[in-house]
Design a protein around this motif. Structure first.
Motif, PDB file in Angstrom:
ATOM      1  N   ALA A  13       0.783  -1.161  -0.133  1.00  0.00           N
ATOM      2  CA  ALA A  13       0.033   0.067   0.105  1.00  0.00           C
ATOM      3  C   ALA A  13       0.775   1.416  -0.013  1.00  0.00           C
ATOM      4  N   ILE A  14       1.876   1.202   0.725  1.00  0.00           N
ATOM      5  CA  ILE A  14       2.748   2.400   0.566  1.00  0.00           C
ATOM      6  C   ILE A  14       3.734   2.407  -0.562  1.00  0.00           C
ATOM      7  N   GLY A  15       3.482   1.683  -1.754  1.00  0.00           N
ATOM      8  CA  GLY A  15       4.481   1.726  -2.705  1.00  0.00           C
ATOM      9  C   GLY A  15       5.431   0.968  -2.927  1.00  0.00           C
ATOM     10  N   GLY A  16       5.514  -0.384  -1.904  1.00  0.00           N
ATOM     11  CA  GLY A  16       6.681  -1.353  -2.035  1.00  0.00           C
ATOM     12  C   GLY A  16       8.046  -0.906  -1.546  1.00  0.00           C
ATOM     13  N   GLN A  17       9.031  -1.721  -1.635  1.00  0.00           N
ATOM     14  CA  GLN A  17      10.169  -1.535  -1.092  1.00  0.00           C
ATOM     15  C   GLN A  17      10.983  -0.234  -1.384  1.00  0.00           C
ATOM     16  N   GLU A  18      10.766   0.135  -2.743  1.00  0.00           N
ATOM     17  CA  GLU A  18      11.799   1.109  -3.322  1.00  0.00           C
ATOM     18  C   GLU A  18      11.321   2.362  -2.757  1.00  0.00           C
ATOM     19  N   GLN A  42      -4.170   5.043  -0.128  1.00  0.00           N
ATOM     20  CA  GLN A  42      -4.744   5.336   1.186  1.00  0.00           C
ATOM     21  C   GLN A  42      -6.121   4.690   1.098  1.00  0.00           C
ATOM     22  N   SER A  43      -6.635   4.233   0.186  1.00  0.00           N
ATOM     23  CA  SER A  43      -8.019   3.505   0.345  1.00  0.00           C
ATOM     24  C   SER A  43      -7.649   2.080   0.614  1.00  0.00           C
ATOM     25  N   LYS A  44      -6.415   1.466   0.302  1.00  0.00           N
ATOM     26  CA  LYS A  44      -6.248   0.089   0.631  1.00  0.00           C
ATOM     27  C   LYS A  44      -5.899   0.040   2.004  1.00  0.00           C
ATOM     28  N   LEU A  45      -5.234   1.131   2.818  1.00  0.00           N
ATOM     29  CA  LEU A  45      -4.843   1.164   4.014  1.00  0.00           C
ATOM     30  C   LEU A  45      -6.085   1.232   5.108  1.00  0.00           C
ATOM     31  N   ASP A  46      -6.932   2.361   4.446  1.00  0.00           N
ATOM     32  CA  ASP A  46      -8.353   2.230   5.249  1.00  0.00           C
ATOM     33  C   ASP A  46      -9.043   1.074   5.301  1.00  0.00           C
ATOM     34  N   GLN A  47      -9.090   0.233   4.164  1.00  0.00           N
ATOM     35  CA  GLN A  47      -9.844  -0.985   4.320  1.00  0.00           C
ATOM     36  C   GLN A  47      -9.324  -2.195   5.315  1.00  0.00           C
ATOM     37  N   MET A  48      -7.776  -1.859   5.429  1.00  0.00           N
ATOM     38  CA  MET A  48      -7.353  -3.048   6.491  1.00  0.00           C
ATOM     39  C   MET A  48      -7.795  -2.708   7.755  1.00  0.00           C
ATOM     40  N   ASP A  49      -8.538  -3.987   8.611  1.00  0.00           N
ATOM     41  CA  ASP A  49      -8.956  -3.994   9.810  1.00  0.00           C
ATOM     42  C   ASP A  49      -7.864  -3.519  10.809  1.00  0.00           C
ATOM     43  N   GLU A  50      -6.916  -3.901  10.537  1.00  0.00           N
ATOM     44  CA  GLU A  50      -5.603  -3.846  11.541  1.00  0.00           C
ATOM     45  C   GLU A  50      -5.127  -2.336  11.895  1.00  0.00           C
ATOM     46  N   VAL A  51      -5.312  -1.628  10.707  1.00  0.00           N
ATOM     47  CA  VAL A  51      -4.839  -0.046  10.730  1.00  0.00           C
ATOM     48  C   VAL A  51      -5.868   0.664  11.470  1.00  0.00           C
TER      49      VAL A  51
END
Length: 483
Positions: A13-18, A42-51
């Protein structure tokens, strides 16, 4: 809970290792330095229950995961991204490189003052206890607790001595912290601070009266008169002198032979800086500091409730930018000169803003049907009432927008009220419900009423805005269905 899976999802979600430049964690949050925050999903992070929430501040992108979870997720994130173990200070250093000059200046002030806050808080709270013991009419009409119970007089005097220590010797604390931040020897910085409050000098608090009486003591160096005046309770003079000391020490170490370094570098560093402090830097910055304090107090006293409303409305947006850390230096000066200023109004405005954020977040808890937001709002709302607003601000209110607006309105109204009644703090502390002990005794009732106003207004306005938002969403949904 599959911590490795969570770490992988966060990394994606944050754009990978690079895109990950540095990573660490604190008690509840991943603290990341990203090369480009604009590519975060951001939408992917918002959908994570743990975040539980995310926010960006001071060059760091922070992801709230909660105590316990964050440790395990970080371990896997470090392995997946190839990051070495880093401390939060390492990440802060990496994040500083991304900041603009103003942000770097604010961070510098924060780095200097945050470490000494516990000492100032302890002294300020002891001052508050002393005020409770000695303030007339607080518990007994026409008398203080000490007047009614003379056997408590020495206890009050003892507490007062303990309370004043941090402010009387404030230059020593700042000298140590600032010199360390500027790259010099912190113990030389402490020595500089001791020099500036040496008992052989005229006490800085008596300087004004001595100046009027034309009775200021001086050193006479071959015709050059240097005022023998201390800098008790000052901020700007010791900040400037600490910078000069650190740079002088660094400069000398480049040229002094290593065999003589431990002997000559400290000698010349203290002598040169001390001479500059008492002849040039100290007098100029003392005047500048007094003008700054007088200007802030004048603005507060002159603009009244209108100024309080404006400050209250803008306090939370200032927190978002991180600029609120620059207030620490001003508050320290206001508290150090409490006899003249009456205390800090900045602390009180901050408390009103924090309570408003908590009220708005708890209103979301009441109105939302989203289970994840409910879980975040319950803990974040209580945290904000206790003085910690980041989870509420970034995890709920800014994300939904309408509670943020409700909180701003609540903060503005309550800040106008406490300003109208001249509510001020005599100590730093938790700017929220626990802040009562930091408030000047004669204004505690007004502070409590202000908190009630802040909570009630933000709570009610947020509920009204939530209903309007829900109605608007329903209308849009029906229009899309019809189309």
């Amino acid at each position: 809970m599959d911590h490795k899976k969570i770490a992988q999802e966060v990394l994606d979600a944050i754009g990978g290792q690079e895109n990950l430049s540095a990573a660490a964690h604190c008690a509840t949050r991943l603290r990341l330095v990203l090369n480009d925050e604009s590519i975060v999903d951001q939408s992917k992070l918002d959908q994570m229950d743990e975040v539980k929430g995310t926010f960006s501040t001071g060059g760091q992108y922070q992801i709230i995961l909660g105590s316990g979870t964050v440790n395990e997720v970080y371990k896997h994130l470090a392995k997946l991204s190839g990051q070495n173990e880093m401390s939060t200070s390492d990440v802060k250093e990496a994040a500083t490189k991304k900041l603009n000059p103003i942000q770097q200046f604010v961070k510098m002030l924060s780095d200097i003052f945050v470490p000494i806050i516990p000492a100032i808080v302890a002294g300020g709270l002891l001052m508050g206890i002393n005020n409770i013991l000695t303030a007339p009419d607080l518990f007994i009409e026409g008398k203080s607790l000490v007047d009614a119970n003379p056997e408590m007089a020495d206890l009050a005097a003892l507490i007062n001595t303990f309370a004043n220590a941090a402010f009387v010797f404030l230059p020593i604390l700042i000298g140590f912290s600032a010199t360390k931040r500027f790259g010099g020897n912190p113990f030389l910085g402490a020595t500089l601070g001791m020099l500036m409050v040496h008992p052989d000098l005229l006490n800085g608090y008596n300087y004004g009266a001595a100046l009027l009486d034309n009775d200021v003591p001086v050193w006479n160096l071959f015709g050059l008169e240097i005022e023998k005046v201390g800098y008790q309770g000052t901020v700007l003079p010791v900040l400037a002198s600490s910078f000069i000391l650190a740079k002088t020490e660094t400069f000398l170490r480049k040229f002094v032979p290593s065999a003589l370094d431990n002997l000559l570098t400290p000698l010349f560093s203290i002598f040169i800086t001390g001479l500059l402090t008492f002849t040039l830097v100290g007098p100029l910055t003392r005047s500048a500091g007094n003008l700054l304090t007088d200007g802030i107090v004048w603005m507060y006293d002159t603009t009244g409730a209108i100024g309080g409303i404006i400050f209250g409305l803008f306090y939370a947006p200032i927190v978002i930018t991180g600029m609120h850390h620059s207030f620490i230096a001003v508050e320290t000066q206001l508290l150090a000169d409490v006899v003249k200023t009456g205390g800090s109004f900045i602390f009180v405005i901050a408390a009103m803003s924090n309570i408003a954020q908590g009220g708005a977040t708890l209103a979301v808890l009441k109105t939302t049907k989203n289970a994840k937001i409910k879980g975040t709002a319950s803990a974040a709302g209580i945290s904000a009432l206790l003085g910690i607003t980041e989870p509420a601000l970034f995890g709920v209110n800014l994300k939904l927008r309408y509670p943020f607006i409700g909180a701003l309105i609540g903060a503005g109204v309550s800040s106008g009220f406490v300003t109208l009644f001249q509510v001020k703090a005599t100590a730093l502390g938790a700017a929220g419900l626990p802040g009562i002990i930091s408030i000047r005794p004669d204004t505690i009732i007004s502070y409590i009423i202000g908190m009630a106003i802040s909570f009630a207004v933000s709570f009610v306005v947020t509920i009204i805005l939530a209903k309007r938002d829900a109605k608007k969403t329903a209308n849009q949904a029906s229009e899309q269905a019809a189309a």
